[in-house]
Design a protein around this motif. Sequence first.
Motif, PDB file in Angstrom:
ATOM      1  N   PRO A 282      39.073  26.995  39.884  1.00 58.79           N
ATOM      2  CA  PRO A 282      37.697  26.910  39.395  1.00 58.79           C
ATOM      3  C   PRO A 282      36.619  27.033  40.485  1.00 58.79           C
ATOM      4  N   GLU A 283      36.894  26.578  41.703  1.00 59.98           N
ATOM      5  CA  GLU A 283      35.892  26.694  42.773  1.00 59.98           C
ATOM      6  C   GLU A 283      35.647  28.155  43.136  1.00 59.98           C
ATOM      7  N   ILE A 284      36.733  28.934  43.200  1.00 59.66           N
ATOM      8  CA  ILE A 284      36.601  30.368  43.502  1.00 59.66           C
ATOM      9  C   ILE A 284      35.923  31.077  42.344  1.00 59.66           C
ATOM     10  N   LEU A 285      36.270  30.686  41.114  1.00 55.74           N
ATOM     11  CA  LEU A 285      35.627  31.262  39.932  1.00 55.74           C
ATOM     12  C   LEU A 285      34.122  30.994  39.959  1.00 55.74           C
ATOM     13  N   ALA A 286      33.728  29.775  40.287  1.00 60.63           N
ATOM     14  CA  ALA A 286      32.301  29.416  40.343  1.00 60.63           C
ATOM     15  C   ALA A 286      31.570  30.232  41.410  1.00 60.63           C
ATOM     16  N   ALA A 287      32.202  30.404  42.579  1.00 58.73           N
ATOM     17  CA  ALA A 287      31.586  31.198  43.655  1.00 58.73           C
ATOM     18  C   ALA A 287      31.448  32.662  43.243  1.00 58.73           C
ATOM     19  N   ALA A 288      32.440  33.164  42.523  1.00 54.25           N
ATOM     20  CA  ALA A 288      32.385  34.550  42.043  1.00 54.25           C
ATOM     21  C   ALA A 288      31.258  34.737  41.035  1.00 54.25           C
ATOM     22  N   LYS A 289      31.070  33.733  40.178  1.00 57.79           N
ATOM     23  CA  LYS A 289      29.986  33.797  39.193  1.00 57.79           C
ATOM     24  C   LYS A 289      28.616  33.751  39.879  1.00 57.79           C
ATOM     25  N   ARG A 290      28.514  32.947  40.939  1.00 60.91           N
ATOM     26  CA  ARG A 290      27.237  32.861  41.675  1.00 60.91           C
ATOM     27  C   ARG A 290      26.872  34.218  42.283  1.00 60.91           C
ATOM     28  N   GLU A 291      27.856  34.904  42.837  1.00 61.72           N
ATOM     29  CA  GLU A 291      27.578  36.222  43.413  1.00 61.72           C
ATOM     30  C   GLU A 291      27.073  37.185  42.330  1.00 61.72           C
ATOM     31  N   GLN A 292      27.656  37.105  41.132  1.00 67.31           N
ATOM     32  CA  GLN A 292      27.236  38.000  40.048  1.00 67.31           C
ATOM     33  C   GLN A 292      25.829  37.650  39.549  1.00 67.31           C
ATOM     34  N   GLN A 293      25.486  36.368  39.568  1.00 63.32           N
ATOM     35  CA  GLN A 293      24.126  35.970  39.152  1.00 63.32           C
ATOM     36  C   GLN A 293      23.080  36.549  40.105  1.00 63.32           C
ATOM     37  N   ILE A 294      23.422  36.593  41.388  1.00 63.81           N
ATOM     38  CA  ILE A 294      22.505  37.151  42.390  1.00 63.81           C
ATOM     39  C   ILE A 294      22.359  38.658  42.207  1.00 63.81           C
ATOM     40  N   SER A 295      23.480  39.347  41.913  1.00 68.92           N
ATOM     41  CA  SER A 295      23.456  40.808  41.826  1.00 68.92           C
ATOM     42  C   SER A 295      23.229  41.329  40.407  1.00 68.92           C
ATOM     43  N   CYS A 296      23.038  40.414  39.460  1.00 68.37           N
ATOM     44  CA  CYS A 296      22.917  40.787  38.046  1.00 68.37           C
ATOM     45  C   CYS A 296      21.790  41.789  37.795  1.00 68.37           C
ATOM     46  N   LEU A 305      27.870  47.903  43.049  1.00 71.06           N
ATOM     47  CA  LEU A 305      29.254  47.457  43.195  1.00 71.06           C
ATOM     48  C   LEU A 305      29.608  47.246  44.665  1.00 71.06           C
ATOM     49  N   LYS A 306      29.053  48.083  45.525  1.00 69.53           N
ATOM     50  CA  LYS A 306      29.357  47.979  46.963  1.00 69.53           C
ATOM     51  C   LYS A 306      28.849  46.681  47.574  1.00 69.53           C
ATOM     52  N   GLN A 307      27.847  46.064  46.943  1.00 72.44           N
ATOM     53  CA  GLN A 307      27.269  44.835  47.484  1.00 72.44           C
ATOM     54  C   GLN A 307      28.067  43.580  47.113  1.00 72.44           C
ATOM     55  N   LEU A 406      38.281  50.476  41.136  1.00 73.63           N
ATOM     56  CA  LEU A 406      37.014  50.589  40.406  1.00 73.63           C
ATOM     57  C   LEU A 406      37.113  49.918  39.038  1.00 73.63           C
ATOM     58  N   GLU A 407      38.198  50.182  38.315  1.00 78.62           N
ATOM     59  CA  GLU A 407      38.368  49.580  36.985  1.00 78.62           C
ATOM     60  C   GLU A 407      38.450  48.060  37.078  1.00 78.62           C
ATOM     61  N   MET A 408      39.183  47.563  38.059  1.00 79.77           N
ATOM     62  CA  MET A 408      39.286  46.112  38.250  1.00 79.77           C
ATOM     63  C   MET A 408      37.922  45.503  38.545  1.00 79.77           C
ATOM     64  N   LYS A 409      37.140  46.177  39.373  1.00 80.88           N
ATOM     65  CA  LYS A 409      35.854  45.622  39.801  1.00 80.88           C
ATOM     66  C   LYS A 409      34.847  45.606  38.648  1.00 80.88           C
ATOM     67  N   ILE A 410      34.811  46.680  37.869  1.00 81.50           N
ATOM     68  CA  ILE A 410      33.902  46.726  36.718  1.00 81.50           C
ATOM     69  C   ILE A 410      34.288  45.664  35.695  1.00 81.50           C
ATOM     70  N   PHE A 411      35.579  45.584  35.396  1.00 83.00           N
ATOM     71  CA  PHE A 411      36.080  44.582  34.459  1.00 83.00           C
ATOM     72  C   PHE A 411      35.684  43.184  34.934  1.00 83.00           C
ATOM     73  N   ALA A 412      35.954  42.885  36.199  1.00 80.12           N
ATOM     74  CA  ALA A 412      35.698  41.540  36.736  1.00 80.12           C
ATOM     75  C   ALA A 412      34.205  41.213  36.755  1.00 80.12           C
ATOM     76  N   ALA A 413      33.371  42.164  37.180  1.00 84.71           N
ATOM     77  CA  ALA A 413      31.929  41.917  37.269  1.00 84.71           C
ATOM     78  C   ALA A 413      31.341  41.611  35.892  1.00 84.71           C
ATOM     79  N   LEU A 414      31.696  42.411  34.899  1.00 81.03           N
ATOM     80  CA  LEU A 414      31.167  42.206  33.538  1.00 81.03           C
ATOM     81  C   LEU A 414      31.710  40.924  32.919  1.00 81.03           C
ATOM     82  N   LEU A 415      32.972  40.624  33.182  1.00 83.01           N
ATOM     83  CA  LEU A 415      33.586  39.390  32.679  1.00 83.01           C
ATOM     84  C   LEU A 415      32.884  38.162  33.265  1.00 83.01           C
TER      85      LEU A 415
END
Length: 450
Positions: A282-296, A305-307, A406-415
Amino acid sequence: MKIQNRQSQNQDILTQNQLPLPPGSLGLPLIGETISFLRDPDFATKRQQKYGNTFKTNLFGSPTIMMVGAEANRYLFSHESQNFVIKWPESVAILLGSASLSTQTGSIHQKRRKILSQAFQPRALASYLPTMSEISDRYFKKWEKLNQFTWYPELRQYTFDIACKLLVGTDVTNDTHFIEVFEEWCAGLFTLPIQLPWTKFGKALKCREKLLAKIEEIILQRQKQRNNHQDALGLLLDSRDEDGNSLSLEELKDQILTLLFAGHETLTSALSSLCLLLAQNPEILAAAKREQQISCAGGLKSEHLKQMTYLDQILKEVLRIIPPVGGGFRSVIQTCEFSGYRIPQGWSLLYQIGKTHRDQSIYKNPENFEPQRFGIDRAEDQSKPFGYVPFGGGIRECLGKEFAKLEMKIFAALLLRGYEWELVPGQDLDLVMIPTPRPRDSLKVVFRSI
């Protein structure tokens, strides 16, 4: 000079023939240790602990030497086509077909690979992004409505849809029969090649015929279109050999079947591992979500995607800790020496990806899920060449690795941006390893939008 070279080669051969074989057991007559290999997820670990990083066994009817570690990978990849050529278990070779890129060798392999590589160049990949995003959105909305479901079979359908759309240019979203036949074909790939109607292999052979008939329909339909899309099938249809001849229909069918398998089986495994590991950390999941909130605000274009550097580290760690492909088979075409042991001509060789990725001399606490090990300050994968090989290496490195990433990254970012999920308690999350890793109970989750 030629005489001296020949004498030197003869001396090398004599020296190699005097070397011992690696330690190990060849198991039972004919089947060797195949059943243990297919059923025991710790098969390699047990033997590595007993015999070391290089040992002999017998798999799929062939005496086999298993080699573990970065140095073994370097040796194999740098001697491809000289000492070793690709080898698949007989069941896989038959079901993929003799004209498949996966089974081709030598100059024909290089020529076909060059053609197909065009479908995975940066410009082509950039053009796939909108379709990958659209299909991902559609599935996320479907899963939100389902709320509680088993994720692994859904992920298989998701990756198959993307592979069909982007590699073959056909939409099979509503063709459940095609997907079912494809799944039964997949189930027979890594099995004993016993050709009886009730065996998995026998059923898969019948499914191969049905799949090739469907693929032939798709090919003939595409041939009637004047302007082919720049997908893998379009590139194969447009390609010509040195004499100006196009590829035969039979080869086209085998190549397309292989592409659908490659763009589906391993990606499903990687995505299910991503979802499992994030839910368990969950800690890694939370950090991943924070990065997506910044780049949303940036949307999902290539430059955005490169960022996503932390997401890159997560995806690399997923592929390290649960690589979709555990290793690869080769046939020894010339007796050679590795680590003081004789590697005899005519034997098989199996290099290990999963075991290399758990090497403590490369990775600190290798059993832990630590994406930060791929950060600039640690960069553990850079410490040894060929110590990180989720896509293989050398001239047979996975052709579609950038497509998969690329497919993994798009899937993960949107998820991460729009949804959350929890593992249903009480399920068996131990991994079944053959043909590709997946949780035994196929990943039961509760899924909802944020």
